[in-house]
Design a protein around this motif. Structure first.
Motif, PDB file in Angstrom:
ATOM      1  N   ARG A 186      37.856  76.236  80.898  1.00 52.20           N
ATOM      2  CA  ARG A 186      38.166  77.313  81.832  1.00 52.20           C
ATOM      3  C   ARG A 186      38.088  78.667  81.147  1.00 52.20           C
ATOM      4  NH1 ARG A 186      43.108  76.063  85.480  1.00 52.20           N
ATOM      5  NH2 ARG A 186      43.767  78.033  84.554  1.00 52.20           N
ATOM      6  N   ALA A 187      37.835  79.705  81.937  1.00 47.00           N
ATOM      7  CA  ALA A 187      37.714  81.056  81.383  1.00 47.00           C
ATOM      8  C   ALA A 187      38.994  81.498  80.692  1.00 47.00           C
ATOM      9  CB  ALA A 187      37.340  82.048  82.482  1.00 47.00           C
ATOM     10  N   ASP A 188      40.153  81.126  81.244  1.00 46.11           N
ATOM     11  CA  ASP A 188      41.407  81.581  80.657  1.00 46.11           C
ATOM     12  C   ASP A 188      41.791  80.807  79.404  1.00 46.11           C
ATOM     13  OD1 ASP A 188      42.042  79.232  81.940  1.00 46.11           O
ATOM     14  OD2 ASP A 188      43.706  80.043  83.113  1.00 46.11           O
ATOM     15  N   ARG A 189      40.972  79.845  78.998  1.00 48.86           N
ATOM     16  CA  ARG A 189      41.190  79.139  77.740  1.00 48.86           C
ATOM     17  C   ARG A 189      40.196  79.564  76.668  1.00 48.86           C
ATOM     18  NH1 ARG A 189      42.166  73.083  80.296  1.00 48.86           N
ATOM     19  NH2 ARG A 189      44.170  73.563  81.314  1.00 48.86           N
ATOM     20  N   ILE A 190      39.382  80.548  77.012  1.00 49.53           N
ATOM     21  CA  ILE A 190      38.440  81.110  76.051  1.00 49.53           C
ATOM     22  C   ILE A 190      39.022  82.407  75.515  1.00 49.53           C
ATOM     23  CG2 ILE A 190      36.155  82.169  75.783  1.00 49.53           C
ATOM     24  CD1 ILE A 190      35.154  80.126  77.858  1.00 49.53           C
ATOM     25  N   GLU A 191      38.966  82.577  74.222  1.00 57.38           N
ATOM     26  CA  GLU A 191      39.488  83.785  73.602  1.00 57.38           C
ATOM     27  C   GLU A 191      38.353  84.598  73.002  1.00 57.38           C
ATOM     28  OE1 GLU A 191      42.513  82.609  70.871  1.00 57.38           O
ATOM     29  OE2 GLU A 191      43.825  81.819  72.431  1.00 57.38           O
ATOM     30  N   GLY A 192      38.528  85.893  73.029  1.00 61.29           N
ATOM     31  CA  GLY A 192      37.519  86.781  72.468  1.00 61.29           C
ATOM     32  C   GLY A 192      37.938  88.216  72.669  1.00 61.29           C
ATOM     33  N   TRP A 193      37.208  89.102  72.048  1.00 63.40           N
ATOM     34  CA  TRP A 193      37.487  90.535  72.134  1.00 63.40           C
ATOM     35  C   TRP A 193      36.179  91.278  72.363  1.00 63.40           C
ATOM     36  CZ3 TRP A 193      42.541  92.173  71.588  1.00 63.40           C
ATOM     37  CH2 TRP A 193      43.442  91.260  71.034  1.00 63.40           C
ATOM     38  N   ALA A 194      36.198  92.233  73.278  1.00 64.04           N
ATOM     39  CA  ALA A 194      35.062  93.147  73.440  1.00 64.04           C
ATOM     40  C   ALA A 194      35.517  94.509  72.948  1.00 64.04           C
ATOM     41  CB  ALA A 194      34.633  93.223  74.901  1.00 64.04           C
ATOM     42  N   LEU A 195      34.899  94.984  71.884  1.00 63.34           N
ATOM     43  CA  LEU A 195      35.290  96.224  71.227  1.00 63.34           C
ATOM     44  C   LEU A 195      34.116  97.194  71.242  1.00 63.34           C
ATOM     45  CD1 LEU A 195      37.032  94.537  68.137  1.00 63.34           C
ATOM     46  CD2 LEU A 195      38.064  95.144  70.337  1.00 63.34           C
ATOM     47  N   GLY A 196      34.289  98.330  70.580  1.00 64.93           N
ATOM     48  CA  GLY A 196      33.195  99.294  70.459  1.00 64.93           C
ATOM     49  C   GLY A 196      32.993 100.074  71.739  1.00 64.93           C
ATOM     50  N   GLN A 233      36.195  85.962  66.040  1.00 63.89           N
ATOM     51  CA  GLN A 233      37.474  85.945  66.750  1.00 63.89           C
ATOM     52  C   GLN A 233      37.382  85.206  68.089  1.00 63.89           C
ATOM     53  OE1 GLN A 233      40.146  87.409  65.207  1.00 63.89           O
ATOM     54  NE2 GLN A 233      38.787  87.893  63.521  1.00 63.89           N
ATOM     55  N   ALA A 234      36.251  84.552  68.355  1.00 60.74           N
ATOM     56  CA  ALA A 234      36.035  83.899  69.647  1.00 60.74           C
ATOM     57  C   ALA A 234      36.186  82.393  69.525  1.00 60.74           C
ATOM     58  CB  ALA A 234      34.647  84.241  70.181  1.00 60.74           C
ATOM     59  N   SER A 235      36.756  81.779  70.555  1.00 62.71           N
ATOM     60  CA  SER A 235      36.934  80.330  70.547  1.00 62.71           C
ATOM     61  C   SER A 235      37.140  79.824  71.965  1.00 62.71           C
ATOM     62  CB  SER A 235      38.135  79.930  69.683  1.00 62.71           C
ATOM     63  OG  SER A 235      39.338  80.463  70.228  1.00 62.71           O
ATOM     64  N   ALA A 236      36.996  78.523  72.141  1.00 61.04           N
ATOM     65  CA  ALA A 236      37.265  77.850  73.409  1.00 61.04           C
ATOM     66  C   ALA A 236      38.190  76.687  73.116  1.00 61.04           C
ATOM     67  CB  ALA A 236      35.969  77.353  74.049  1.00 61.04           C
ATOM     68  N   ASP A 237      39.412  76.757  73.661  1.00 60.41           N
ATOM     69  CA  ASP A 237      40.426  75.748  73.353  1.00 60.41           C
ATOM     70  C   ASP A 237      40.614  75.602  71.848  1.00 60.41           C
ATOM     71  OD1 ASP A 237      41.158  75.044  75.985  1.00 60.41           O
ATOM     72  OD2 ASP A 237      39.421  73.715  76.169  1.00 60.41           O
ATOM     73  N   GLY A 238      40.513  76.716  71.136  1.00 63.38           N
ATOM     74  CA  GLY A 238      40.735  76.708  69.701  1.00 63.38           C
ATOM     75  C   GLY A 238      39.547  76.268  68.871  1.00 63.38           C
ATOM     76  N   ARG A 239      38.424  75.987  69.522  1.00 67.73           N
ATOM     77  CA  ARG A 239      37.235  75.542  68.796  1.00 67.73           C
ATOM     78  C   ARG A 239      36.141  76.598  68.887  1.00 67.73           C
ATOM     79  NH1 ARG A 239      38.668  71.303  72.045  1.00 67.73           N
ATOM     80  NH2 ARG A 239      36.925  71.728  73.434  1.00 67.73           N
ATOM     81  N   PRO A 240      35.260  76.665  67.885  1.00 68.10           N
ATOM     82  CA  PRO A 240      34.162  77.648  67.942  1.00 68.10           C
ATOM     83  C   PRO A 240      33.299  77.431  69.172  1.00 68.10           C
ATOM     84  CG  PRO A 240      34.342  76.678  65.750  1.00 68.10           C
ATOM     85  CD  PRO A 240      35.253  75.878  66.640  1.00 68.10           C
ATOM     86  N   LEU A 241      32.757  78.518  69.688  1.00 74.42           N
ATOM     87  CA  LEU A 241      31.852  78.426  70.823  1.00 74.42           C
ATOM     88  C   LEU A 241      30.509  77.870  70.379  1.00 74.42           C
ATOM     89  CD1 LEU A 241      32.731  81.821  72.527  1.00 74.42           C
ATOM     90  CD2 LEU A 241      33.444  79.539  73.241  1.00 74.42           C
ATOM     91  N   GLY A 242      29.767  77.316  71.320  1.00 76.74           N
ATOM     92  CA  GLY A 242      28.514  76.642  70.999  1.00 76.74           C
ATOM     93  C   GLY A 242      27.373  77.601  70.709  1.00 76.74           C
ATOM     94  N   PRO A 243      26.182  77.055  70.455  1.00 80.96           N
ATOM     95  CA  PRO A 243      25.018  77.874  70.076  1.00 80.96           C
ATOM     96  C   PRO A 243      24.548  78.818  71.179  1.00 80.96           C
ATOM     97  CG  PRO A 243      24.389  75.579  70.470  1.00 80.96           C
ATOM     98  CD  PRO A 243      25.880  75.609  70.464  1.00 80.96           C
ATOM     99  N   GLU A 244      24.976  78.576  72.415  1.00 85.45           N
ATOM    100  CA  GLU A 244      24.558  79.439  73.520  1.00 85.45           C
ATOM    101  C   GLU A 244      25.343  80.744  73.569  1.00 85.45           C
ATOM    102  OE1 GLU A 244      28.169  77.308  74.768  1.00 85.45           O
ATOM    103  OE2 GLU A 244      26.316  76.716  73.743  1.00 85.45           O
ATOM    104  N   VAL A 245      26.277  80.929  72.635  1.00 77.69           N
ATOM    105  CA  VAL A 245      27.175  82.083  72.706  1.00 77.69           C
ATOM    106  C   VAL A 245      26.432  83.406  72.560  1.00 77.69           C
ATOM    107  CG1 VAL A 245      27.752  82.074  70.237  1.00 77.69           C
ATOM    108  CG2 VAL A 245      29.380  83.002  71.899  1.00 77.69           C
TER     109      VAL A 245
END
Length: 365
Positions: A223-233, A245-257
């Motif tokens: 779910r979107a609310d279980r994905i963490e990340g920051w948009a800066l700049g 700093q990005a993850s999904a349920d505490g795991r790294p996001l996949g190659p499509e990120v």
């Protein structure tokens, strides 16, 4: 690069009030700075933790003035009224009838949504009255084929005038700028208002972070609310989404990120193109309201926002998207994340580009 312990310490934003004792940004272990490690609740981006500012049991009182009763302003007014934490929300528009009509329409939803907040419309900032928080959405919206920068001259005149009027009417208010181009307009509003920088901030990072998280969830990972990340700049081409700093349920996001990051950068233009007339308003309006609710609750929540850099991340004296801890009086402090060297370089480059555009801004007389 700083050590994990050193990077967890935060620097006070310019104008930080000494009487506020913010909770430390202290991870339970060095795992915070491992790629994909979960952030503790106090440093998660907006909306990733349980509960919500302004929820049941909290009533801030006071008045919020939303300048601009277009689509974005309408959504902000609706979200703030639905939260039922303020005494009054006032929509201001040069078309006073539109502001009054939308305010009455929102008032008609009080029994359905269960709020007691008064909602009214006004034709001027002065008629709205003194406010605790002012959200500036007034300005021209993007049309297909336009960049945010194309709006800079026309919207500078509008934002500068509104900011000066707000300073006269509500000298203790916190101002949240939504008008594009966001970074430049926020710095312009700060100068025109004469307010201390912690009381003038821009809504961009919350929106861009929400877009990134929503788009990342479309792959079905979680779910979107279980994905963490920051948009800066920058709120634009120089947007920086640090994947460290990005993850999904505490795991790294996949190659499509990487494709997700690219789509998040262009999401505003994608919406404009699909709508054909007008621009995005649901997510921007909700994001601005989310910031106001967090400040009114004095939550100390950390969100990305356009703020005047104070030397954190090696950036100073320009408005740029950074993680900040919010309180009742605006920005309590700028929070430093342990970014990779390439991410830090990209953030500094974004600040330099914003500085160039601000320097080229012809301030209307």
């Amino acid at each position: 690069m700083p050590s994990p312990a050193g990077a967890a310490a935060s620097r006070a934003a310019v104008g930080h009030r000494a009487e506020v004792a913010p909770p430390p940004v202290r991870p339970p272990s060095g795992a915070l700075y491992r790629r994909g490690a979960p952030l503790p609740p106090e440093v998660r981006p907006a909306g990733t933790g349980p509960g919500r500012p302004g929820g049941p049991g909290h009533r801030a009182g006071g008045r919020v003035v939303v300048v601009g009763a277009g689509n974005v302003g309408t959504i902000i007014g609706m979200r703030l009224a639905d939260a039922d934490v303020f005494d009054e929300v006032v929509l201001v528009d040069v078309d006073e009838g539109r502001a009054a009509g939308i305010a009455l329409d929102l008032t008609h939803t009080a029994a359905l949504s269960g709020f007691a907040t008064r909602v009214r419309g006004a034709g001027t900032v002065e008629a709205a009255g003194a406010a605790d928080y002012v959200v500036i959405t007034a300005g021209k919206a993007r049309q297909p084929g336009m960049s945010r920068s194309d709006l800079i001259s026309s919207n500078a005149a509008i934002v500068g005038d509104v900011a000066a009027r707000v300073a006269d009417t509500s000298p203790r208010a916190v101002v949240v700028v939504v008008t594009n181009p966001l970074d430049e307009m926020t710095q312009h509003a700060w100068r025109a208002s004469g307010f201390p920088p912690e009381r003038v901030l821009g809504m961009a990072g919350v929106l861009d972070t929400a877009r990134f998280r929503a788009l990342a969830s479309l792959g079905g990972t979680t779910r979107a609310d279980r994905i963490e990340g920051w948009a800066l700049g920058s709120h634009g081409e120089e947007m920086v989404i640090p994947l460290s700093q990005a993850s999904a349920d505490g795991r790294p996001l996949g190659p499509e990120v990487d494709a997700v990051v690219d789509r998040a950068r262009g999401s505003g233009a994608e919406v404009v193109g699909l709508l054909r007339t007008g621009s995005a308003f649901l997510a921007p309006g909700t994001s601005a309201a989310r910031m106001v609710l967090a400040m009114a609750a004095d939550s100390g929540e950390v969100m990305p926002a356009a703020v005047l850099a104070d030397g954190s991340y090696g950036i100073r004296d320009v408005y740029v998207g950074l993680p900040v801890r919010l309180g009742r009086g605006g920005v309590r402090e700028i929070v430093e994340l342990d970014l990779r060297p390439d991410e830090l370089a990209a953030l500094r480059a974004a600040a330099d580009r914003i500085r160039e555009r601000v320097g080229a801004l012809a301030v209307p007389g």
